[in-house]
Design an enzyme around this catalytic site. Structure first.
Site, PDB file in Angstrom:
ATOM      1  N   LYS A  73      11.067   2.287  12.551  1.00 20.74           N
ATOM      2  CA  LYS A  73      10.565   2.279  11.170  1.00 20.74           C
ATOM      3  C   LYS A  73      11.693   1.875  10.222  1.00 20.74           C
ATOM      4  O   LYS A  73      12.836   2.300  10.382  1.00 20.74           O
ATOM      5  CB  LYS A  73      10.036   3.680  10.816  1.00 20.74           C
ATOM      6  CG  LYS A  73       9.380   3.766   9.434  1.00 20.74           C
ATOM      7  CD  LYS A  73       8.832   5.166   9.185  1.00 20.74           C
ATOM      8  CE  LYS A  73       8.152   5.272   7.821  1.00 20.74           C
ATOM      9  NZ  LYS A  73       7.584   6.607   7.582  1.00 20.74           N
ATOM     10  N   SER A 153       2.770   6.706   6.091  1.00 23.77           N
ATOM     11  CA  SER A 153       3.537   5.522   5.775  1.00 23.77           C
ATOM     12  C   SER A 153       4.064   4.799   7.010  1.00 23.77           C
ATOM     13  O   SER A 153       4.548   3.675   6.926  1.00 23.77           O
ATOM     14  CB  SER A 153       4.722   5.917   4.893  1.00 23.77           C
ATOM     15  OG  SER A 153       5.598   6.795   5.589  1.00 23.77           O
ATOM     16  N   SER A 177       2.871  11.395   7.537  1.00 31.52           N
ATOM     17  CA  SER A 177       3.102   9.955   7.728  1.00 31.52           C
ATOM     18  C   SER A 177       3.354   9.521   9.160  1.00 31.52           C
ATOM     19  O   SER A 177       3.496   8.333   9.426  1.00 31.52           O
ATOM     20  CB  SER A 177       4.271   9.489   6.849  1.00 31.52           C
ATOM     21  OG  SER A 177       3.871   9.417   5.508  1.00 31.52           O
TER      22      SER A 177
END
Length: 485
Positions: A73, A153, A177
Site C-alpha cells: 500500500k 482505503s 480500511s
C-alpha cells in the site's frame, strides 16, 4: 495459488522466484488500464530481490515469504520508490529509508511487486479519492458490466489480491480500511492489536487509530503475513514489546468449547436481510464446530461513529500540518510565505482530505476542544470498557464486516456521512485497539462477496485466526471474479 502454496513450490524448486516475479509484473502492468490498482513499479528492484531469493533457495535457505511477489500500500515507505499516500502533495517523494513493516517482510524473503493505490492519505471507503484515479474492483455483479468499488482505503491492495495479481499485500486499518475492502473483494483482511505491527515509516493519518496489517487470499496466508510484519520496533513509541505468538499454528487450533459473543447493537436499522442471514449462518457454523453462542451487550456502540469522526480528523489535522511544501513533496510558489502555504495545501490536498483537516481543526479549537474532542476521548474509554466486560464472558465476538456488498463506483453520496456509515461495524475495534479480521463467507443475490468479522481481546490474535480459519472451513468460499480485465 495461495501464498502458502507458492512458497512451498519455490522451496521445492518447482518454480523460480525470477520467473514468478516476471510473470507477476507483466500481469500487474497489463491489468492497469482496467483495474488501476497500482501506482508505482520498480522492475529493477523487483528482479533484484527475486534473484536474491533464488540464490537463497538454491542454498536451501529462505524465510516465511521467500520469493513471493507482494504488493505494498502506498502508505508504506519503500526505499527509493515513490511514496505519495495517493496524494498530489507528495508527488515525487522517494524516501531514503524503509518502513519497519516492509523491512521485516523483505527480511523474510518477500519480493516487492508494486505500490498499490489507495484513498488519499487513507481517508475514504471507496478508493475514489486517489490522485491517480479510481481503483476498480475485479468483481462485477451478475449480468452487469458496471464498475464496482473495491472498498477503501486499502482498495488497491484488495483488488490486486482478489485479481490474483500478487500473493498478498499490506494495508492499514484506521476505521476498517483493511476489513471493508477485504469484505468487498472476497479476500481476508486482518489487523492485530494496536502496536503489534509498527507504524514507523508509514505515512500517519490518525496515529492512535492506525493499524498496519495484511490482505490475503486465505486466513492462513494472512497469518503468515502478519507473522512476518509483527514485532517490537524500538523506533516506534507505541510498538508493543511483547513476543510475537505463532499465528500460523493458531490457524489449525480447534475452536471447540470457545464462547462466541453476539451483540444486539450490531443489528442496525435498514441492514439488508442477506447480511443478517449470513450473520446467522456464521453463528450456526461456529455452533456446529463446537462453540457456545453467548449474547453480549456493547451499549456504547451507537456512539462509535461520531466518536471516531471526531478523533480521526483531529489527529489528521495535526499529522498533516507537516505537508507545507517546505521540506518535501510538491511546492506551489506564492507571493509570500503564507500564500505559498495556502496554494501548496489548496492544490496538493483533495476535497476529502481538506474536509477532514477542517473538521479536525474545528474540534481542536479553543471554543470546542472540551465539547467535542475531550468528550470523544471519554466515550472512547467507555467503548473499550464495553469490550473488556464482554471478553470476561466470551473468547471472540462475531459480527458482519460491512452493511452491504460493494457499491457502484458511480454511486452518488451527496452527504459525506453516507460514505462514513460504511465503517459502522469496523470502527469500534480501532477505537478499542483490539484485533479484528474479515473472512469471506458468502455471496449476495448479485454474486458479490460478503464477509463476517471476528473480534478478539487485546493480544489474542491467535483466537482470531483460529475462529477465522473455522469460519473459512465452514463457508468453503472459493468464488473468484471472472477475468474481464
Amino acid at each position: 495459488m495461495s501464498l502458502a502454496d507458492v512458497t512451498a513450490k519455490l522451496k521445492a524448486r518447482e518454480v523460480s522466484a525470477t520467473e514468478l516475479a516476471e510473470t507477476a509484473l507483466n500481469a500487474a502492468e497489463a491489468s492497469q488500464p482496467a483495474l488501476n490498482a497500482f501506482c508505482a513499479f520498480d522492475r529493477d528492484l523487483t528482479m533484484t530481490m527475486a534473484r536474491a531469493s533464488d540464490a537463497k533457495l538454491a542454498r536451501g535457505e529462505g524465510g516465511l515469504l521467500e520469493g513471493a511477489p507482494l504488493a505494498i500500500k502506498d502508505l508504506f515507505a519503500v526505499k527509493g520508490v515513490e511514496t505519495t499516500a495517493s496524494s498530489n502533495i507528495l508527488k515525487g517523494f522517494k524516501p531514503r529509508y524503509e518502513s519497519t513493516v516492509t523491512e521485516k517482510m523483505w527480511a523474510e524473503g518477500g519480493v516487492f511487486l508494486a505500490k498499490t493505490a489507495m484513498d488519499e492519505f487513507a481517508m475514504g471507503s471507496s478508493n475514489k479519492t486517489a490522485c491517480t484515479g479510481h481503483v476498480v474492483s475485479p468483481w462485477r455483479a451478475e449480468g452487469s458490466d458496471k464498475g464496482l468499488t473495491p472498498g477503501g482505503s486499502s482498495g488497491g491492495s484488495a483488488a490486486a489480491v482478489s485479481a490474483d495479481l500478487c500473493f498478498g499485500a499490506t494495508g492499514t486499518d484506521t476505521g476498517g480500511s483493511i476489513r471493508q475492502p477485504a469484505a468487498f473483494t472476497g479476500t481476508v483482511g486482518a489487523k492485530g492489536t494496536y502496536g503489534r505491527c509498527s507504524r514507523w515509516g508509514a505515512v500517519a493519518f490518525a496515529s492512535s487509530l492506525d493499524h498496519p496489517g495484511p490482505i490475503a487470499k486465505t486466513v492462513r496466508d494472512s497469518a503468515i503475513l502478519m507473522q512476518a510484519m509483527a514485532g517490537h520496533d524500538p523506533k516506534e513509541s507505541t510498538s508493543l514489546p511483547n513476543d510475537v505468538p505463532d499465528f500460523v499454528a493458531a490457524c489449525g487450533r480447534s475452536v471447540k468449547g470457545l464462547k462466541i459473543g453476539v451483540a444486539k447493537e450490531y443489528r442496525v436499522d435498514g441492514m439488508p436481510e442477506e447480511i443478517d442471514a449470513l450473520w446467522q449462518q456464521g453463528i450456526d457454523w461456529l455452533k456446529a464446530a463446537g462453540c457456545e453462542i453467548v449474547d453480549v451487550t456493547l451499549p456504547h456502540t451507537k456512539y462509535a461513529l461520531p466518536t471516531y469522526y471526531i478523533i480521526n480528523p483531529a489527529e489528521a489535522s495535526s499529522n498533516l500540518a507537516r505537508y507545507d511544501g517546505m521540506r518535501f513533496g510538491q511546492r506551489v510558489e506564492g507571493a509570500d510565505l503564507t500564500d505559498t502555504y495556502e496554494k501548496t495545501r489548496g492544490q496538493g490536498f483533495g476535497a476529502e482530505v481538506q474536509r477532514r483537516i477542517l473538521m479536525g481543526t474545528y474540534v481542536l479549537s479553543a471554543g470546542y476542544y472540551d465539547a467535542y474532542y475531550l468528550k470523544a476521548l471519554k466515550v472512547r474509554r467507555r467503548i473499550l470498557e464495553d469490550f473488556e466486560n464482554a471478553f470476561e464472558k466470551v473468547d471472540a465476538i462475531l459480527t458482519p464486516s460491512t452493511p452491504s456488498a460493494a457499491f457502484a463506483l458511480d454511486a452518488q453520496f451527496t452527504d459525506p456521512i453516507q460514505m462514513y456509515l460504511n465503517d459502522v461495524f469496523t470502527v469500534t475495534a480501532n477505537i478499542a485497539g483490539i484485533p479484528a479480521m474479515s473472512v469471506p463467507a458468502g455471496l449476495d443475490a448479485s454474486g458479490l462477496p460478503l464477509g463476517l468479522q471476528v473480534i478478539t481481546k487485546a493480544l489474542d490474535e491467535e483466537t482470531m485466526f483460529a475462529v477465522g480459519a473455522a469460519l473459512e472451513d465452514s463457508a468453503g468460499f472459493t468464488a473468484k471474479p471472472k477475468t474481464w480485465w
